[in-house]
Design a protein around this motif. Structure first.
Motif, PDB file in Angstrom:
ATOM      1  N   SER A  25       0.821  -1.216   0.000  1.00 27.15           N
ATOM      2  CA  SER A  25       0.000   0.000   0.000  1.00 27.15           C
ATOM      3  C   SER A  25       0.856   1.268   0.000  1.00 27.15           C
ATOM      4  N   LEU A  26       2.111   1.157   0.472  1.00 26.20           N
ATOM      5  CA  LEU A  26       3.027   2.295   0.474  1.00 26.20           C
ATOM      6  C   LEU A  26       3.797   2.428  -0.838  1.00 26.20           C
ATOM      7  N   GLY A  27       3.583   1.460  -1.756  1.00 25.58           N
ATOM      8  CA  GLY A  27       4.201   1.574  -3.073  1.00 25.58           C
ATOM      9  C   GLY A  27       5.266   0.548  -3.397  1.00 25.58           C
ATOM     10  N   ALA A  28       5.354  -0.519  -2.610  1.00 28.21           N
ATOM     11  CA  ALA A  28       6.342  -1.567  -2.898  1.00 28.21           C
ATOM     12  C   ALA A  28       6.051  -2.183  -4.271  1.00 28.21           C
ATOM     13  N   PRO A  29       7.096  -2.588  -4.991  1.00 28.53           N
ATOM     14  CA  PRO A  29       6.889  -3.148  -6.328  1.00 28.53           C
ATOM     15  C   PRO A  29       6.251  -4.538  -6.272  1.00 28.53           C
ATOM     16  N   VAL A  30       5.164  -4.703  -7.010  1.00 26.01           N
ATOM     17  CA  VAL A  30       4.494  -5.997  -7.114  1.00 26.01           C
ATOM     18  C   VAL A  30       4.109  -6.237  -8.569  1.00 26.01           C
ATOM     19  N   HIS A  31       3.850  -7.465  -8.872  1.00 26.40           N
ATOM     20  CA  HIS A  31       3.364  -7.848 -10.192  1.00 26.40           C
ATOM     21  C   HIS A  31       1.941  -8.346  -9.991  1.00 26.40           C
ATOM     22  N   ARG A  32       1.007  -7.719 -10.655  1.00 26.59           N
ATOM     23  CA  ARG A  32      -0.404  -8.089 -10.490  1.00 26.59           C
ATOM     24  C   ARG A  32      -0.691  -9.374 -11.248  1.00 26.59           C
ATOM     25  N   TRP A  33      -1.567 -10.165 -10.682  1.00 25.08           N
ATOM     26  CA  TRP A  33      -1.831 -11.496 -11.201  1.00 25.08           C
ATOM     27  C   TRP A  33      -3.326 -11.766 -11.172  1.00 25.08           C
ATOM     28  N   GLY A  34      -3.794 -12.631 -12.009  1.00 26.26           N
ATOM     29  CA  GLY A  34      -5.180 -13.069 -11.985  1.00 26.26           C
ATOM     30  C   GLY A  34      -6.085 -12.186 -12.821  1.00 26.26           C
ATOM     31  N   PRO A  35      -7.319 -12.637 -13.030  1.00 30.78           N
ATOM     32  CA  PRO A  35      -8.242 -11.919 -13.898  1.00 30.78           C
ATOM     33  C   PRO A  35      -8.625 -10.529 -13.376  1.00 30.78           C
ATOM     34  N   SER A  36      -8.670 -10.360 -12.060  1.00 31.35           N
ATOM     35  CA  SER A  36      -9.041  -9.059 -11.507  1.00 31.35           C
ATOM     36  C   SER A  36      -7.831  -8.172 -11.264  1.00 31.35           C
ATOM     37  N   GLY A  37      -6.638  -8.755 -11.314  1.00 28.97           N
ATOM     38  CA  GLY A  37      -5.424  -7.990 -11.034  1.00 28.97           C
ATOM     39  C   GLY A  37      -5.253  -7.672  -9.567  1.00 28.97           C
ATOM     40  N   LYS A  38      -6.017  -8.334  -8.706  1.00 28.60           N
ATOM     41  CA  LYS A  38      -5.949  -8.072  -7.267  1.00 28.60           C
ATOM     42  C   LYS A  38      -5.018  -9.039  -6.543  1.00 28.60           C
ATOM     43  N   GLN A  39      -4.531 -10.046  -7.241  1.00 33.17           N
ATOM     44  CA  GLN A  39      -3.574 -10.956  -6.629  1.00 33.17           C
ATOM     45  C   GLN A  39      -2.175 -10.450  -6.954  1.00 33.17           C
ATOM     46  N   TYR A  40      -1.272 -10.636  -6.026  1.00 36.23           N
ATOM     47  CA  TYR A  40       0.075 -10.117  -6.199  1.00 36.23           C
ATOM     48  C   TYR A  40       1.091 -11.246  -6.260  1.00 36.23           C
TER      49      TYR A  40
END
Length: 92
Positions: A25-40
């Motif tokens: 939530s503070l901006g750490a780098p993640v790669h979005r995953w899944g159909p909704s893009g809510k999985q990291y």
């Protein structure tokens, strides 16, 4: 690049999943995953680099504002401890 789930990354880094979600939530780098893009999916080396930069930026900002809550060297000491702990976990 080695992408892992939030739970696996938290276990590897020795932190709780809640703390990891706070970093996200503070901006750490993640790669979005899944159909909704809510999985990291997280690359732990990217996350560690972000944590180092983020900790040093916060310490510098607090030093400039005159706050004595976290001295500048604490961020460096914490980063060194985190790196030592991760290396110990990996068996390096």
């Amino acid at each position: 690049m080695n992408l892992t789930t939030v739970k696996a990354a938290a276990a590897e880094l020795g932190m709780s999943t809640n703390a990891l979600y706070k970093c996200i939530s503070l901006g750490a780098p993640v790669h979005r995953w899944g159909p909704s893009g809510k999985q990291y999916r997280i690359d732990t080396s990217e996350l560690i680099a972000w944590m180092d930069r983020h900790g040093n930026e916060n310490a510098a900002n607090q030093k400039q504002s005159g706050s004595n809550l976290i001295p500048l060297d604490n961020a460096a000491v914490m980063a060194a401890r985190r790196h030592d702990m991760i290396n110990a976990l990996k068996g390096a």
